[in-house]
Scaffold this motif. Structure first.
Motif, PDB file in Angstrom:
ATOM      1  N   THR A 112       9.294  -7.248  -0.273  1.00 38.30           N
ATOM      2  CA  THR A 112       9.706  -7.188   1.130  1.00 38.30           C
ATOM      3  C   THR A 112       9.763  -8.581   1.755  1.00 38.30           C
ATOM      4  N   ALA A 162      12.791  -4.512   4.803  1.00 40.75           N
ATOM      5  CA  ALA A 162      12.210  -3.209   4.503  1.00 40.75           C
ATOM      6  C   ALA A 162      13.157  -2.499   3.544  1.00 40.75           C
ATOM      7  N   GLY A 177       6.547  -2.988   4.262  1.00 37.72           N
ATOM      8  CA  GLY A 177       5.954  -4.299   4.012  1.00 37.72           C
ATOM      9  C   GLY A 177       5.009  -4.746   5.101  1.00 37.72           C
TER      10      GLY A 177
END
Length: 458
Positions: A54, A118, A133
């Motif tokens: 992420t 994300a 994340g």
């Protein structure tokens, strides 16, 4: 049918995820010790086809590059992240196949870092899980102040917008699966529970119930200290971490331990704080193997300083070595197991100190003693109330501020006992007479000790 397995790293307060279908899977934000991930995939009987980051992590060394190399998986890294290795750059809206009917879709969610991404797992075109994340966390958001101080305000506003994007684009039933928030200092607050959905976050998350100005002001006002080792994590992850080496370190005998102490190396006793107080090698430091060993040892030790580990058992030693490898602390220079009597050449090389509770501190004061009371909690904790007359030096600042501790017997406390034990060992190694207060701070008032009013109530 899809699955999502959580791979927890409680010592760092983080989670990684293995998600997929009957044949293949993706791994999101893997830990450095990738053997745990490979074992989880083996249990599921799936092939890892993608590894997704992420963001470039600030609190641990990733195992993503090595996991992708070993499995042959695509290594998905945000395109805007400056890295020194080959990867599959990911931009907003990019997709990656995971299994039949399962796709991973990237959503740009800057805030925790400028390049944060994300990932949404979609089953037959329907979003079913969001790997968020350091963006949308359970009951909070990731910190915006870990990249560059001049960007903090801008990133805080970006974080607000990113959370609103996730809440606006995803259905209320979509599961929220963050990496941070379970004790990691990358989170602006600790997770409220262990699971959540987009719908639940719409009801309670500060970023979704406050206006942007109020949210940003409150977020920035609540930011706490940043572990010193974080400064080394981003560069390590950008350069491409080397494979982790968990083979046993060289064995150290009593003479070797003494030599290393004399050379200024750190000798760390992993045993419980109770056992350490009863007897330990003079000059050694106590960082309990259970709990937040990696966070606090990596925070306090001068970066790159050799460390020798002392443990009660081989299992305790192996656990600690794994924990420290996750935050980039180099392989132990040496190690020993057993007990303190086997780690010294003579009994006079052993030391001990007293332990007490807050009632014991109150009793000492009633006897007319004038102990130095040292509070080693963080500043934000102390602002919620402190013992009157206490000296405040956060534990992570203590190694460089030992000379500031007033003369006398030092009674050292924190919020629960673990950090007080670390501080007591530092003071003991410096030759100070110390008493470690092993008690919850809530017991201080019950013991009759006078507390200052919280700053908010002053």
């Amino acid at each position: 049918m899809f699955f999502v397995d959580t791979i927890e790293t409680p010592g760092l307060g983080n989670r990684s995820y293995l998600a997929g279908g009957p044949r293949s899977a993706v791994v999101v934000d893997p830990p450095r010790d990738i053997d745990r991930v490979i074992a989880a995939a083996a249990v599921r009987g799936v092939r890892i086809v993608a590894v997704a980051e992420t963001h470039l992590h600030n609190d641990y060394v990733t195992g993503g590059l090595e996991l992708a190399r070993i499995t042959g998986a695509s290594y998905l890294v945000p395109a805007a992240a400056a890295v020194s290795f080959a990867r599959t750059p990911v931009a907003d809206g990019d997709t990656a196949p995971v299994d039949a009917g399962l796709t991973l879709r990237a959503l740009a969610t800057p805030g925790h870092t400028p390049h944060h991404m994300a990932y949404v797992l979609e089953e037959n075109g329907r979003a079913v899980a969001a790997f968020t994340g350091g963006s949308l966390l359970i009951g909070g958001v990731g910190r915006p102040d870990l990249v560059e101080p001049r960007l903090t305000g801008t990133l805080a506003r970006a974080q607000y917008a990113s959370v609103h994007r996730l809440a606006g684009e995803l259905d209320h039933t979509v599961e929220v699966l963050p990496t941070h928030g379970f004790g990691s200092f990358c989170s602006s607050s600790r997770a409220e529970g262990t699971s959540s959905t987009i719908g639940a976050e719409r009801e309670r998350n500060a970023a979704l119930v406050k206006d942007v100005d109020s949210f940003v002001a409150d977020l920035l006002a609540g930011l706490d200290d940043v572990p010193a080792y974080y400064a080394h994590m981003g560069p390590a992850n950008a350069a491409g971490p080397s494979p982790v080496d968990l083979t046993p370190p060289a064995r150290a005998g009593a003479r070797d331990i003494a030599r290393r102490l004399a050379a200024g190396e750190w000798v760390v006793d992993l045993r419980s704080r109770v056992a350490f107080a009863q007897g330990h090698v003079a000059g050694s430091f106590n960082f309990e193997g259970e709990g937040q060993l990696a966070t606090y040892l990596a925070w306090l030790i001068p970066w790159g300083r050799p460390v020798t580990l002392l443990a009660g058992s081989a299992d305790e030693l192996a656990h600690a070595q794994r924990e420290l490898a996750r935050v980039g602390v180099g392989r132990p220079a040496a190690a020993a197991t057993g007990g303190p009597e086997s780690w010294v050449s003579a009994p006079e090389e052993l030391r001990s100190f007293r332990r007490a509770d807050f009632a014991g501190l109150a009793a000492a004061r009633k006897r007319g003693e004038e102990p130095v009371v040292l509070d080693v909690r963080r500043t934000a904790e102390r602002e919620n109330g402190a013992l009157s007359g206490s000296v405040h030096i956060p534990v992570h600042e203590l190694p460089g501020r030992l000379a500031e501790v007033p003369p006398g017997v030092v009674w050292v406390h924190c919020a629960g006992g673990m950090r007080a034990a670390i501080a007591a060992s530092l003071l003991d190694a410096a030759g100070r007479e110390v008493v470690a207060v092993d008690d919850g701070f809530d017991a201080a008032a019950a013991a009759g000790l006078t507390l200052t009013a919280p700053r908010s109530a002053a």
